[in-house]
Write a protein that holds these residues in place. Structure first.
Motif, PDB file in Angstrom:
ATOM      1  N   LEU A 108       0.829  -1.200   0.000  1.00  0.00           N
ATOM      2  CA  LEU A 108       0.000   0.000   0.000  1.00  0.00           C
ATOM      3  C   LEU A 108       0.867   1.255   0.000  1.00  0.00           C
ATOM      4  N   SER A 109       1.953   1.235   0.745  1.00  0.00           N
ATOM      5  CA  SER A 109       2.864   2.391   0.763  1.00  0.00           C
ATOM      6  C   SER A 109       3.420   2.652  -0.626  1.00  0.00           C
ATOM      7  N   GLN A 110       3.761   1.594  -1.341  1.00  0.00           N
ATOM      8  CA  GLN A 110       4.280   1.751  -2.696  1.00  0.00           C
ATOM      9  C   GLN A 110       3.199   2.277  -3.636  1.00  0.00           C
ATOM     10  N   ILE A 111       1.979   1.764  -3.484  1.00  0.00           N
ATOM     11  CA  ILE A 111       0.868   2.246  -4.303  1.00  0.00           C
ATOM     12  C   ILE A 111       0.624   3.726  -4.029  1.00  0.00           C
ATOM     13  N   ARG A 112       0.653   4.101  -2.763  1.00  0.00           N
ATOM     14  CA  ARG A 112       0.419   5.503  -2.396  1.00  0.00           C
ATOM     15  C   ARG A 112       1.481   6.423  -2.978  1.00  0.00           C
ATOM     16  N   GLN A 113       2.714   5.965  -2.972  1.00  0.00           N
ATOM     17  CA  GLN A 113       3.774   6.795  -3.552  1.00  0.00           C
ATOM     18  C   GLN A 113       3.462   7.117  -4.999  1.00  0.00           C
ATOM     19  N   GLY A 114       3.004   6.104  -5.734  1.00  0.00           N
ATOM     20  CA  GLY A 114       2.682   6.328  -7.137  1.00  0.00           C
ATOM     21  C   GLY A 114       1.449   7.182  -7.326  1.00  0.00           C
ATOM     22  N   SER A 115       0.383   6.901  -6.572  1.00  0.00           N
ATOM     23  CA  SER A 115      -0.850   7.667  -6.752  1.00  0.00           C
ATOM     24  C   SER A 115      -0.669   9.111  -6.298  1.00  0.00           C
ATOM     25  N   GLN A 116       0.114   9.317  -5.247  1.00  0.00           N
ATOM     26  CA  GLN A 116       0.364  10.679  -4.792  1.00  0.00           C
ATOM     27  C   GLN A 116       1.210  11.452  -5.801  1.00  0.00           C
ATOM     28  N   LYS A 117       2.148  10.753  -6.434  1.00  0.00           N
ATOM     29  CA  LYS A 117       2.952  11.411  -7.468  1.00  0.00           C
ATOM     30  C   LYS A 117       2.062  11.806  -8.645  1.00  0.00           C
ATOM     31  N   LEU A 118       1.171  10.906  -9.059  1.00  0.00           N
ATOM     32  CA  LEU A 118       0.271  11.229 -10.160  1.00  0.00           C
ATOM     33  C   LEU A 118      -0.660  12.365  -9.776  1.00  0.00           C
ATOM     34  N   TRP A 119      -1.216  12.302  -8.562  1.00  0.00           N
ATOM     35  CA  TRP A 119      -2.111  13.373  -8.098  1.00  0.00           C
ATOM     36  C   TRP A 119      -1.393  14.720  -8.120  1.00  0.00           C
ATOM     37  N   ASN A 120      -0.144  14.737  -7.644  1.00  0.00           N
ATOM     38  CA  ASN A 120       0.630  15.987  -7.647  1.00  0.00           C
ATOM     39  C   ASN A 120       0.880  16.496  -9.057  1.00  0.00           C
ATOM     40  N   GLN A 121       1.158  15.587  -9.977  1.00  0.00           N
ATOM     41  CA  GLN A 121       1.386  15.994 -11.367  1.00  0.00           C
ATOM     42  C   GLN A 121       0.111  16.575 -11.977  1.00  0.00           C
ATOM     43  N   LEU A 122      -1.027  15.946 -11.681  1.00  0.00           N
ATOM     44  CA  LEU A 122      -2.287  16.454 -12.218  1.00  0.00           C
ATOM     45  C   LEU A 122      -2.623  17.823 -11.651  1.00  0.00           C
ATOM     46  N   GLN A 123      -2.219  18.054 -10.398  1.00  0.00           N
ATOM     47  CA  GLN A 123      -2.468  19.357  -9.783  1.00  0.00           C
ATOM     48  C   GLN A 123      -1.758  20.484 -10.538  1.00  0.00           C
ATOM     49  N   GLN A 124      -0.686  20.153 -11.215  1.00  0.00           N
ATOM     50  CA  GLN A 124       0.100  21.160 -11.930  1.00  0.00           C
ATOM     51  C   GLN A 124      -0.434  21.444 -13.331  1.00  0.00           C
ATOM     52  N   LEU A 125      -1.411  20.663 -13.773  1.00  0.00           N
ATOM     53  CA  LEU A 125      -1.905  20.805 -15.135  1.00  0.00           C
ATOM     54  C   LEU A 125      -3.088  21.769 -15.200  1.00  0.00           C
ATOM     55  N   THR A 126      -3.018  22.734 -16.080  1.00  0.00           N
ATOM     56  CA  THR A 126      -4.155  23.610 -16.351  1.00  0.00           C
ATOM     57  C   THR A 126      -5.219  22.816 -17.098  1.00  0.00           C
ATOM     58  N   GLY A 127      -6.461  22.918 -16.642  1.00  0.00           N
ATOM     59  CA  GLY A 127      -7.536  22.217 -17.325  1.00  0.00           C
ATOM     60  C   GLY A 127      -7.820  20.832 -16.781  1.00  0.00           C
ATOM     61  N   VAL A 128      -7.121  20.446 -15.695  1.00  0.00           N
ATOM     62  CA  VAL A 128      -7.362  19.159 -15.050  1.00  0.00           C
ATOM     63  C   VAL A 128      -7.711  19.414 -13.585  1.00  0.00           C
ATOM     64  N   GLU A 129      -8.787  18.796 -13.109  1.00  0.00           N
ATOM     65  CA  GLU A 129      -9.208  18.952 -11.726  1.00  0.00           C
ATOM     66  C   GLU A 129      -9.355  17.582 -11.083  1.00  0.00           C
ATOM     67  N   THR A 130      -8.619  17.358  -9.994  1.00  0.00           N
ATOM     68  CA  THR A 130      -8.736  16.084  -9.267  1.00  0.00           C
ATOM     69  C   THR A 130      -9.982  16.118  -8.386  1.00  0.00           C
ATOM     70  N   LEU A 131     -10.587  14.943  -8.172  1.00  0.00           N
ATOM     71  CA  LEU A 131     -11.781  14.898  -7.327  1.00  0.00           C
ATOM     72  C   LEU A 131     -11.429  15.080  -5.858  1.00  0.00           C
ATOM     73  N   LEU A 132     -10.322  14.479  -5.418  1.00  0.00           N
ATOM     74  CA  LEU A 132      -9.904  14.613  -4.029  1.00  0.00           C
ATOM     75  C   LEU A 132      -9.080  15.870  -3.852  1.00  0.00           C
ATOM     76  N   ASN A 133      -9.223  16.500  -2.683  1.00  0.00           N
ATOM     77  CA  ASN A 133      -8.510  17.749  -2.438  1.00  0.00           C
ATOM     78  C   ASN A 133      -7.119  17.551  -1.858  1.00  0.00           C
TER      79      ASN A 133
END
Length: 400
Positions: free
Chosen positions: A303-328
């Motif tokens: 789970l820790s490894q999965i979280r590292q990947g999902s958190q990295k993706l979430w952070n990358q999406l946060q940097q994109l204009t025109g993309v909104e993540t559902l979780l804050n």
């Protein structure tokens, strides 16, 4: 590495583990070997039954261990839906009882509840959790709000609560054990049915499985097992109070001599919710996949490894204009849901990405896109997805 054992990951960028995970080659070989062995023994001979019994016992025991329950509480099923629905329809409802169902449940389970209420003259209330968008950094707030809303929407006649462990659309983690404790103080002590499609083999499930009355899961998603095999952990009171629903020879204590006394007709353990002939070779495949996962680390380590990947993706999406993540904030597990408000429609996004062998999925409620990060997901794949989404999001932006 597990990734190297999955042919499906060799020629595509895959983010659909929440729909179905790739089957490792050793698991496929285990299935084939089991099938060959059954044919060698004879598919319906006295020689084959000890082999079949051993396969069933080994599978039930392994799933019981993962769920933290004794084997007699595990029923083998084909998928999550049957694991939810078969015991659900056997619960002791009375006319006028109410079902409290979260607004993030899978349509298959919701439809079964709707039909159940029609036939038995029950009623349905809704537990609103869809708008809870707290990620891992604020899980405590989310848990508190879930319990607060549970208290608000429980009624004196509530007899069942239906709530997924990990919401399949938003990716929010639900406090199942705390919900179960709250229900134990309710005058009706409602049963708790938990859809564990997205939690099993992704997050540690023992605490939630032990606390639930019906905890249904499948092997073909995060466990990377074959489709057609899952299980359900049942509480002792379900085994005592619930009646079998869809009935076959596996439900019976003695198929050769039927008793007129219903109490002696069916198994007294979880087997009363098993029906008839199933595909035994799949059991070897699922056990192999689960063993491969264990070699990759403990449940918490994975789970820790999965979280590292999902958190990295979430952070990358946060940097994109025109993309909104559902979780804050970053997800507590591997589900990353997001929207492209100004981009192409969600189904078109999936198809355009798929044209380049990059696979995510779209969901209808709420309308969004979902990418699933597993322990097999590589950092370069996260970058590939982010780059592709950036290009699609830009297509919807007005030109100057």
């Amino acid at each position: 590495m597990l990734r190297d054992l999955c042919p499906a990951l060799a020629n595509k960028t895959y983010f659909n583990y929440g729909g179905q995970g790739p089957l490792p080659t050793p698991s496929l070989e285990a299935i084939t070997c089991s099938w060959k062995r059954i044919q060698e023994l004879g598919p319906f001979t006295n020689d084959v039954w000890p082999y079949v019994a051993k396969e069933i016992q080994a599978t039930r025991s392994q799933l019981a261990k993962l769920c933290g329950v004794t084997p007699h509480r595990i029923a083998l099923t084909e998928n999550v839906t049957t694991g939810c629905v078969l015991p659900l329809w056997g619960l002791p409802f009375s006319e006028g009882d109410r079902l409290l169902i979260s607004d993030c449940e899978h349509p298959g389970v919701v439809a079964a509840c709707i039909e159940l209420t029609r036939r038995q003259h029950l009623a349905i209330d809704t537990l609103p959790v869809k708008n809870l968008r707290h990620g891992a950094n604020d899980q405590a707030t989310s848990d508190s709000l879930v319990l607060e809303r549970l208290e608000q929407h429980l009624k004196p006649s509530t007899r069942l609560v239906v709530l997924s462990h990990l919401l399949w659309n938003t990716g929010q983690l639900m406090p199942i054990s705390a919900v179960a404790k709250a229900l134990s103080h309710h005058p009706q002590q409602p049963f708790l049915l938990v859809d564990a499609a997205q939690s099993f083999a992704q997050v540690p499930v023992q605490e939630a499985a032990v606390a639930s009355d019906i905890y249904a899961f499948t092997g073909h998603k995060w466990a990377c097992g074959p489709e057609g095999l899952g299980g359900v952990a049942l509480s002792e009171r379900v085994l005592v109070e619930a009646n079998p629903t869809l009935i076959g020879w596996r439900s019976l204590q003695n198929e050769g001599h039927l008793q007129n006394n219903q109490a002696e007709l069916f198994h007294h353990d979880s087997r009363r919710f098993e029906v008839a002939t199933s595909c035994v070779p799949l059991m070897a495949g699922l056990r192999c996949s689960l063993e491969l996962l264990e070699t990759a680390g403990s449940q918490q380590e994975r789970l820790s490894q999965i979280r590292q990947g999902s958190q990295k993706l979430w952070n990358q999406l946060q940097q994109l204009t025109g993309v909104e993540t559902l979780l804050n904030s970053a997800p507590a597990a591997g589900l990353v849901s997001f929207e492209l408000p100004q981009g192409p429609p969600a189904p078109d996004v999936v198809q355009q990405l798929g044209n380049d062998q990059l696979w995510i999925r779209h969901l209808e409620d709420p309308i969004c896109l979902r990418a699933c990060v597993h322990i097999t997901t590589e950092e370069q794949e996260l970058n590939t997805l982010t780059t592709a989404l950036k290009q699609l999001a830009c297509k919807g932006e007005p030109s100057n």
